[in-house]
Design a protein around this motif. Sequence first.
Motif, PDB file in Angstrom:
ATOM      1  N   ALA A  39      -0.328   9.900  -2.642  1.00  0.00           N
ATOM      2  CA  ALA A  39      -0.486  11.332  -2.889  1.00  0.00           C
ATOM      3  C   ALA A  39       0.681  12.093  -2.257  1.00  0.00           C
ATOM      4  O   ALA A  39       1.234  11.677  -1.244  1.00  0.00           O
ATOM      5  CB  ALA A  39      -1.810  11.809  -2.304  1.00  0.00           C
ATOM      6  N   GLY A  40       1.038  13.180  -2.896  1.00  0.00           N
ATOM      7  CA  GLY A  40       2.020  14.069  -2.281  1.00  0.00           C
ATOM      8  C   GLY A  40       3.458  13.796  -2.656  1.00  0.00           C
ATOM      9  O   GLY A  40       4.347  14.573  -2.334  1.00  0.00           O
ATOM     10  N   GLY A  41       3.711  12.676  -3.339  1.00  0.00           N
ATOM     11  CA  GLY A  41       5.084  12.373  -3.724  1.00  0.00           C
ATOM     12  C   GLY A  41       5.446  13.047  -5.036  1.00  0.00           C
ATOM     13  O   GLY A  41       4.613  13.661  -5.688  1.00  0.00           O
ATOM     14  N   TYR A  71       6.806   2.760 -15.689  1.00  0.00           N
ATOM     15  CA  TYR A  71       5.567   3.534 -15.853  1.00  0.00           C
ATOM     16  C   TYR A  71       4.761   3.621 -14.562  1.00  0.00           C
ATOM     17  O   TYR A  71       4.012   4.561 -14.357  1.00  0.00           O
ATOM     18  CB  TYR A  71       4.711   2.945 -16.984  1.00  0.00           C
ATOM     19  CG  TYR A  71       5.334   3.137 -18.341  1.00  0.00           C
ATOM     20  CD1 TYR A  71       5.143   4.323 -19.037  1.00  0.00           C
ATOM     21  CD2 TYR A  71       6.138   2.164 -18.909  1.00  0.00           C
ATOM     22  CE1 TYR A  71       5.731   4.527 -20.272  1.00  0.00           C
ATOM     23  CE2 TYR A  71       6.731   2.355 -20.150  1.00  0.00           C
ATOM     24  CZ  TYR A  71       6.523   3.542 -20.826  1.00  0.00           C
ATOM     25  OH  TYR A  71       7.118   3.744 -22.035  1.00  0.00           O
ATOM     26  N   THR A  72       4.863   2.589 -13.723  1.00  0.00           N
ATOM     27  CA  THR A  72       4.065   2.636 -12.486  1.00  0.00           C
ATOM     28  C   THR A  72       4.888   3.109 -11.281  1.00  0.00           C
ATOM     29  O   THR A  72       4.510   2.869 -10.142  1.00  0.00           O
ATOM     30  CB  THR A  72       3.420   1.273 -12.162  1.00  0.00           C
ATOM     31  OG1 THR A  72       4.451   0.387 -11.714  1.00  0.00           O
ATOM     32  CG2 THR A  72       2.733   0.665 -13.363  1.00  0.00           C
ATOM     33  N   HIS A  73       6.009   3.789 -11.557  1.00  0.00           N
ATOM     34  CA  HIS A  73       6.826   4.281 -10.436  1.00  0.00           C
ATOM     35  C   HIS A  73       6.045   5.310  -9.617  1.00  0.00           C
ATOM     36  O   HIS A  73       5.700   6.375 -10.112  1.00  0.00           O
ATOM     37  CB  HIS A  73       8.131   4.891 -10.938  1.00  0.00           C
ATOM     38  CG  HIS A  73       8.988   5.446  -9.836  1.00  0.00           C
ATOM     39  ND1 HIS A  73       9.710   4.632  -8.995  1.00  0.00           N
ATOM     40  CD2 HIS A  73       9.183   6.707  -9.409  1.00  0.00           C
ATOM     41  CE1 HIS A  73      10.340   5.400  -8.100  1.00  0.00           C
ATOM     42  NE2 HIS A  73      10.025   6.651  -8.331  1.00  0.00           N
ATOM     43  N   LYS A  74       5.812   4.940  -8.347  1.00  0.00           N
ATOM     44  CA  LYS A  74       4.995   5.777  -7.472  1.00  0.00           C
ATOM     45  C   LYS A  74       5.837   6.465  -6.401  1.00  0.00           C
ATOM     46  O   LYS A  74       5.315   7.165  -5.555  1.00  0.00           O
ATOM     47  CB  LYS A  74       3.931   4.904  -6.789  1.00  0.00           C
ATOM     48  CG  LYS A  74       2.887   4.366  -7.755  1.00  0.00           C
ATOM     49  CD  LYS A  74       1.849   3.504  -7.068  1.00  0.00           C
ATOM     50  CE  LYS A  74       2.263   2.056  -7.001  1.00  0.00           C
ATOM     51  NZ  LYS A  74       2.340   1.395  -8.306  1.00  0.00           N
ATOM     52  N   GLY A  75       7.127   6.173  -6.383  1.00  0.00           N
ATOM     53  CA  GLY A  75       7.989   6.779  -5.368  1.00  0.00           C
ATOM     54  C   GLY A  75       7.790   6.197  -3.990  1.00  0.00           C
ATOM     55  O   GLY A  75       7.830   6.916  -2.987  1.00  0.00           O
ATOM     56  N   VAL A  76       7.566   4.881  -3.933  1.00  0.00           N
ATOM     57  CA  VAL A  76       7.287   4.224  -2.651  1.00  0.00           C
ATOM     58  C   VAL A  76       8.411   4.482  -1.637  1.00  0.00           C
ATOM     59  O   VAL A  76       8.151   4.816  -0.476  1.00  0.00           O
ATOM     60  CB  VAL A  76       7.104   2.703  -2.861  1.00  0.00           C
ATOM     61  CG1 VAL A  76       7.021   1.980  -1.539  1.00  0.00           C
ATOM     62  CG2 VAL A  76       5.857   2.419  -3.683  1.00  0.00           C
ATOM     63  N   GLU A  77       9.661   4.391  -2.079  1.00  0.00           N
ATOM     64  CA  GLU A  77      10.776   4.525  -1.129  1.00  0.00           C
ATOM     65  C   GLU A  77      10.870   5.946  -0.576  1.00  0.00           C
ATOM     66  O   GLU A  77      11.216   6.136   0.586  1.00  0.00           O
ATOM     67  CB  GLU A  77      12.084   4.097  -1.793  1.00  0.00           C
ATOM     68  CG  GLU A  77      12.036   2.629  -2.207  1.00  0.00           C
ATOM     69  CD  GLU A  77      13.391   2.044  -2.572  1.00  0.00           C
ATOM     70  OE1 GLU A  77      14.348   2.806  -2.732  1.00  0.00           O
ATOM     71  OE2 GLU A  77      13.465   0.810  -2.704  1.00  0.00           O
ATOM     72  N   SER A  78      10.531   6.918  -1.416  1.00  0.00           N
ATOM     73  CA  SER A  78      10.562   8.293  -0.938  1.00  0.00           C
ATOM     74  C   SER A  78       9.419   8.553   0.045  1.00  0.00           C
ATOM     75  O   SER A  78       9.581   9.241   1.048  1.00  0.00           O
ATOM     76  CB  SER A  78      10.504   9.239  -2.141  1.00  0.00           C
ATOM     77  OG  SER A  78       9.599  10.279  -1.940  1.00  0.00           O
ATOM     78  N   LEU A  79       8.249   7.944  -0.238  1.00  0.00           N
ATOM     79  CA  LEU A  79       7.104   8.127   0.667  1.00  0.00           C
ATOM     80  C   LEU A  79       7.339   7.434   2.001  1.00  0.00           C
ATOM     81  O   LEU A  79       6.782   7.812   3.028  1.00  0.00           O
ATOM     82  CB  LEU A  79       5.831   7.583   0.011  1.00  0.00           C
ATOM     83  CG  LEU A  79       5.337   8.369  -1.207  1.00  0.00           C
ATOM     84  CD1 LEU A  79       4.348   7.553  -2.015  1.00  0.00           C
ATOM     85  CD2 LEU A  79       4.716   9.691  -0.775  1.00  0.00           C
ATOM     86  N   MET A  80       8.165   6.386   1.976  1.00  0.00           N
ATOM     87  CA  MET A  80       8.426   5.661   3.215  1.00  0.00           C
ATOM     88  C   MET A  80       9.371   6.428   4.134  1.00  0.00           C
ATOM     89  O   MET A  80       9.286   6.299   5.351  1.00  0.00           O
ATOM     90  CB  MET A  80       9.026   4.303   2.879  1.00  0.00           C
ATOM     91  CG  MET A  80       7.983   3.301   2.447  1.00  0.00           C
ATOM     92  SD  MET A  80       8.651   1.684   2.710  1.00  0.00           S
ATOM     93  CE  MET A  80       7.214   0.681   2.495  1.00  0.00           C
ATOM     94  N   ALA A  81      10.291   7.191   3.525  1.00  0.00           N
ATOM     95  CA  ALA A  81      11.265   7.905   4.345  1.00  0.00           C
ATOM     96  C   ALA A  81      10.545   8.891   5.258  1.00  0.00           C
ATOM     97  O   ALA A  81       9.824   9.763   4.786  1.00  0.00           O
ATOM     98  CB  ALA A  81      12.267   8.618   3.446  1.00  0.00           C
ATOM     99  N   GLY A  82      10.703   8.710   6.548  1.00  0.00           N
ATOM    100  CA  GLY A  82      10.072   9.586   7.517  1.00  0.00           C
ATOM    101  C   GLY A  82       8.688   9.144   7.949  1.00  0.00           C
ATOM    102  O   GLY A  82       8.098   9.738   8.851  1.00  0.00           O
TER     103      GLY A  82
END
Lengths: 176, 505
Positions: free
Chosen positions: A130-132, B183-194
């Motif tokens: 959530a939030g991304g 299609y399943t791109h969840k932005g894992v790397e962006s969520l990990m930053a910080g």
Amino acid sequence: MRKILFESLTKTPLTEPAPGEADAEISALAIQLDHAARARLGRSLSIREVDAGSCNGCELEIHALSNAFYDLERFGLRFVASPRHADVLLVTGPVTRNMSEALLRTYQAIPAPKWVVAVGACAYDGGLFAGGYACLGGVAAVVPVDLYIPGCPPTPTALLKGLLALMANGRARVPL
Amino acid sequence: MPTLSDIITTGRVIEAHRPYPRVVVSASLWQTLISRLSHGESTLLGLWGDADAVHMALLDEREGGVIVATALTGEGPIPSVSRVHPPALRLERTLRDLFGIELAELPDTRPWLDHGRWGLRNPLARYAEAAGEPTSYPFLGAEGEGLHQIPVGPVHAGIIEPGHFRFTANGETVVRLEERLGYTHKGVESLMAGASIEQAARLAGRTSGDSTVAYAFAFARAVEAALGIDVPLRALWLRALMAELERLANHFGDIGAICNDAAFALLHAHTSVLRERVLRAAAACFGHRLMMDCITPGGVAGDLTPEGAGQIRELADIAGKAFPALVELYDNTASLQDRTVGTGILNPTLARQYGCGGCVGRASGRNFDVRRNLAYAPYDSLRFEVPVRGEGDVNARVWIRIQEVQQSLALIEQILDAMPTDGTLRASVGATGKPAEGLALVEGFRGDILAWVRLGADGCVDRCHLRDPSWFQWPLLEAAIEGNIVADFPLCNKSFNCSYSGHDL
């Protein structure tokens, strides 16, 4: 092959009847689900599953529902390939933006009356994702949800329980 | 032939990077490294972006050395790797999507993970830009008489992950397959930053749910390498136990599912039972059927009780007794063999060029397994064989899995026999007050997973990159299906069993 088939005939089924707490839970579910399913849709309920960006963990457990221990089909519940044949849309994942249109179109392709079941922590509110920028944060952001089944991922028993709850309390949504 | 370490003699070595060296290289050295890749003198392990740099992890298979080379964006456009080494193509398209880094002479500038729906462009760049409306995606062409296209997905018929396949067929025969993923791109790397290390570990464990143990293992090892943490011995052995249970569960599932896609449901029914038994044992011993969050940076979350060990021994015994009859059934069913033998052949040259790991690579002659080639504890003190075959067809991929099941069953017994009994399970993981970087490779059931992490001085994750083995397998599925019939695609696809979520991140 003959040997394995013959052995299967003589062995007791793996499908779980009684002992142990969890096992007792499943067989109790079986009876209730049976009554509820018949009342609503005769003898069967067809489910179309859509992965809206899950990590695949929920899919593994949904798959497990079909193994010999849980044997979902004995309840008249079965997975179908086409949304046109479905009564229930089972959705997993935090609903990625890249999947949102496909999810909506699948929902629209299901004839009414229909139910939507959101499976897993991500499908509830996006969970860890959530939030991304990439996720909408839960199934309800795209389609109306009738039931949430919690868990990361929910166990097959929890999934069965959830489907029972749907049968007992579900109010199918009629499109406007 | 000079080794990688002979070549990288110039450049600025980043001291904080462990255990392998990371070197900031000049444009000319970057070119040399690219040309080595194109000549098969080293293998591409990963290629990922950063705010102002591109990192490339390379393996020298002969000396077993790993090096991370870094090219900085401030010094003119970075030469594209895929221009001469196609395995890098989707990775380069991705780093262009995420960071907006332009690469000189990139052969394919179509977006990859970015479908134009995020509302912004280059989400990981220092300054993300607002994006316009999504545009249509031009698929590659195929010309000839009587060709037709079959679009499949992203929603597939079964209970599987989403992705789009565009077939061009001549009658029954596939002329070209083009995949479209993301299609399943969840932005894992962006969520990990910080994120804190704990939070990032949970995200790593949900990159691909079927490999949650392997991902958590890889991430934990990368963090431990960065911070110089020694993990308690018993925790190391418990990690391997979980990793082998995960491999076992997935291989049981895959062997059955492949047969199921050849309309042989009996084997699927039996292997599903074995898979369920593994998951139940895992739940009883570690508290979670898939063992999510059971490996944490510094160690493991919980201990294995003597009763738990007994349950796992019992499981290994049951599976060891039931499995041979199933293998015999697979091997003696002519109608099934008719579907699997000679179907979806992956050329060994391609497997080598792509550094293709896991069952897919090993079924096409690539003798590589991180547990042995870049051994980590406790595998360095365990005995096991790495099965390799050369045929590269669906049958070979089934057989590699069968043999790996046998190896994993034997490994589980070895681990239970030799596991140290001392009680410490977790070393403390704390900030060191300065930035630290770590890289780790772990063999998951699908192949080698790469985890790279840069921790800030405060101990939080500054940047983390996780590279799924599927990056180097998905493109090869396109090659393996060519000339096969459309109806054999599910079979070929299942025999590869690439991850969508692990790839899309």
